[in-house]
Design a protein around this motif. Structure first.
Motif, mmCIF file in Angstrom:
data_model
loop_
_atom_site.group_PDB
_atom_site.id
_atom_site.type_symbol
_atom_site.label_atom_id
_atom_site.label_comp_id
_atom_site.label_asym_id
_atom_site.label_seq_id
_atom_site.Cartn_x
_atom_site.Cartn_y
_atom_site.Cartn_z
ATOM 1 N N VAL A 33 41.746 49.002 32.028
ATOM 2 C CA VAL A 33 42.277 49.520 33.299
ATOM 3 C C VAL A 33 43.031 50.825 33.073
ATOM 4 N N ALA A 34 43.758 50.910 31.973
ATOM 5 C CA ALA A 34 44.625 52.060 31.690
ATOM 6 C C ALA A 34 43.828 53.197 31.073
ATOM 7 N N ARG A 35 43.039 53.851 31.850
ATOM 8 C CA ARG A 35 42.141 54.866 31.304
ATOM 9 C C ARG A 35 42.891 56.031 30.657
ATOM 10 N N ARG A 167 35.065 54.803 35.930
ATOM 11 C CA ARG A 167 35.682 53.863 36.861
ATOM 12 C C ARG A 167 35.093 52.455 36.775
ATOM 13 N N PRO A 168 33.768 52.271 36.631
ATOM 14 C CA PRO A 168 33.244 50.896 36.537
ATOM 15 C C PRO A 168 33.853 50.095 35.388
ATOM 16 N N VAL A 169 34.180 50.757 34.267
ATOM 17 C CA VAL A 169 34.806 50.061 33.147
ATOM 18 C C VAL A 169 36.193 49.582 33.548
ATOM 19 N N ALA A 170 36.929 50.454 34.227
ATOM 20 C CA ALA A 170 38.263 50.072 34.695
ATOM 21 C C ALA A 170 38.182 48.943 35.717
ATOM 22 N N VAL A 172 35.971 46.551 35.797
ATOM 23 C CA VAL A 172 35.764 45.310 35.047
ATOM 24 C C VAL A 172 37.101 44.775 34.554
ATOM 25 N N GLY A 173 37.928 45.650 33.976
ATOM 26 C CA GLY A 173 39.254 45.234 33.531
ATOM 27 C C GLY A 173 40.102 44.712 34.668
ATOM 28 N N ALA A 174 40.015 45.375 35.828
ATOM 29 C CA ALA A 174 40.803 44.944 36.982
ATOM 30 C C ALA A 174 40.356 43.573 37.490
ATOM 31 N N VAL A 175 39.054 43.311 37.449
ATOM 32 C CA VAL A 175 38.544 42.005 37.888
ATOM 33 C C VAL A 175 39.057 40.902 36.964
ATOM 34 N N VAL A 176 39.018 41.149 35.666
ATOM 35 C CA VAL A 176 39.547 40.168 34.713
ATOM 36 C C VAL A 176 41.043 39.981 34.946
ATOM 37 N N GLY A 177 41.749 41.078 35.176
ATOM 38 C CA GLY A 177 43.180 40.989 35.450
ATOM 39 C C GLY A 177 43.478 40.204 36.717
ATOM 40 N N ALA A 178 42.661 40.403 37.751
ATOM 41 C CA ALA A 178 42.856 39.663 38.996
ATOM 42 C C ALA A 178 42.627 38.170 38.784
ATOM 43 N N ALA A 179 41.588 37.832 38.016
ATOM 44 C CA ALA A 179 41.320 36.423 37.717
ATOM 45 C C ALA A 179 42.475 35.801 36.938
ATOM 46 N N TYR A 180 43.023 36.568 36.016
ATOM 47 C CA TYR A 180 44.181 36.136 35.231
ATOM 48 C C TYR A 180 45.365 35.829 36.140
#
Length: 203
Positions: A33-35, A167-170, A172-180
């Motif tokens: 997320v932290a690009r 942005r798509p890589v970020a 993916v990180g945001a989706v994992v973070g949201a699930a967390y």
């Protein structure tokens, strides 16, 4: 108690253990997320995780992960990913805070699969504070080496940095973070930790 090198090696050895995923995966997602600030976030994430894990073993942190504290933890987790997303530059308060708080949350929730040297660190934390805190940091550097490598790699391989900056890589990180954050809020994260710990213990 083992040497610094031995402690680092033991940390590296547990990267593939299921129980390590509960501290590793949130860190990987946060770095994605932290690009613009991934290195700052990664370094402070490792520090935060080490300090909270050590503080619990030393008896300096006794907050239990249940009830309203889980909701607060979920809000903080969501906040770390948001802060990492918008942090403007390295060493900014948002990047530093995202790393420290994100790491501390992971270290608080982590249930380690205790190896010989980590067991010594945890057992001696109340009597050998500075030494065990330093060794816990070394151990975490090993266990969270993938987080640090992803943060450092773009400096050695600029092409990789351009991929990670997309942005798509970020996302993916945001989706994992949201699930967390969601699993924390609904009280299911501890069940996941328990299951991963069981898998690691029976392996």
């Amino acid at each position: 108690m083992g040497t610094v090198v031995d402690t680092f090696i033991e940390g590296v050895e547990v990267i593939t253990w299921a129980c390590t995923l509960t501290v590793l995966v949130p860190g990987l997602a946060l770095v994605l997320v932290a690009r613009r600030t991934r290195l700052t976030v990664a370094v402070y994430y490792v520090v935060g995780a080490a300090l909270l894990a050590w503080a619990q073993a030393a008896g300096h942190w006794w907050v239990s992960a249940q009830g309203v504290t889980l909701v607060i933890a979920a809000l903080l987790a969501a906040g770390t990913y948001s802060a990492a997303w918008v942090a403007p530059q390295h060493c900014s308060p948002l990047a530093t805070g995202a790393g420290i708080v994100g790491g501390a949350l992971a270290g608080w929730m982590w249930r380690p699969c205790v190896g010989t040297l980590l067991g010594d660190i945890l057992n001696d934390a109340t009597t050998e504070g500075p030494r065990t805190a330093g060794l816990m940091l070394v151990y975490m550097v090993g266990a969270l080496l993938p987080v640090l490598l992803i943060a450092i790699a773009p400096y050695a391989v600029p092409a990789l940095g351009r991929v990670l900056d997309r942005r798509p890589v970020a996302v993916v990180g945001a989706v994992v973070g949201a699930a967390y954050a969601v699993t924390l809020a609904i009280g299911r994260y501890d069940d996941l930790i328990g299951e991963l710990y069981r898998i690691s213990s029976s392996a």
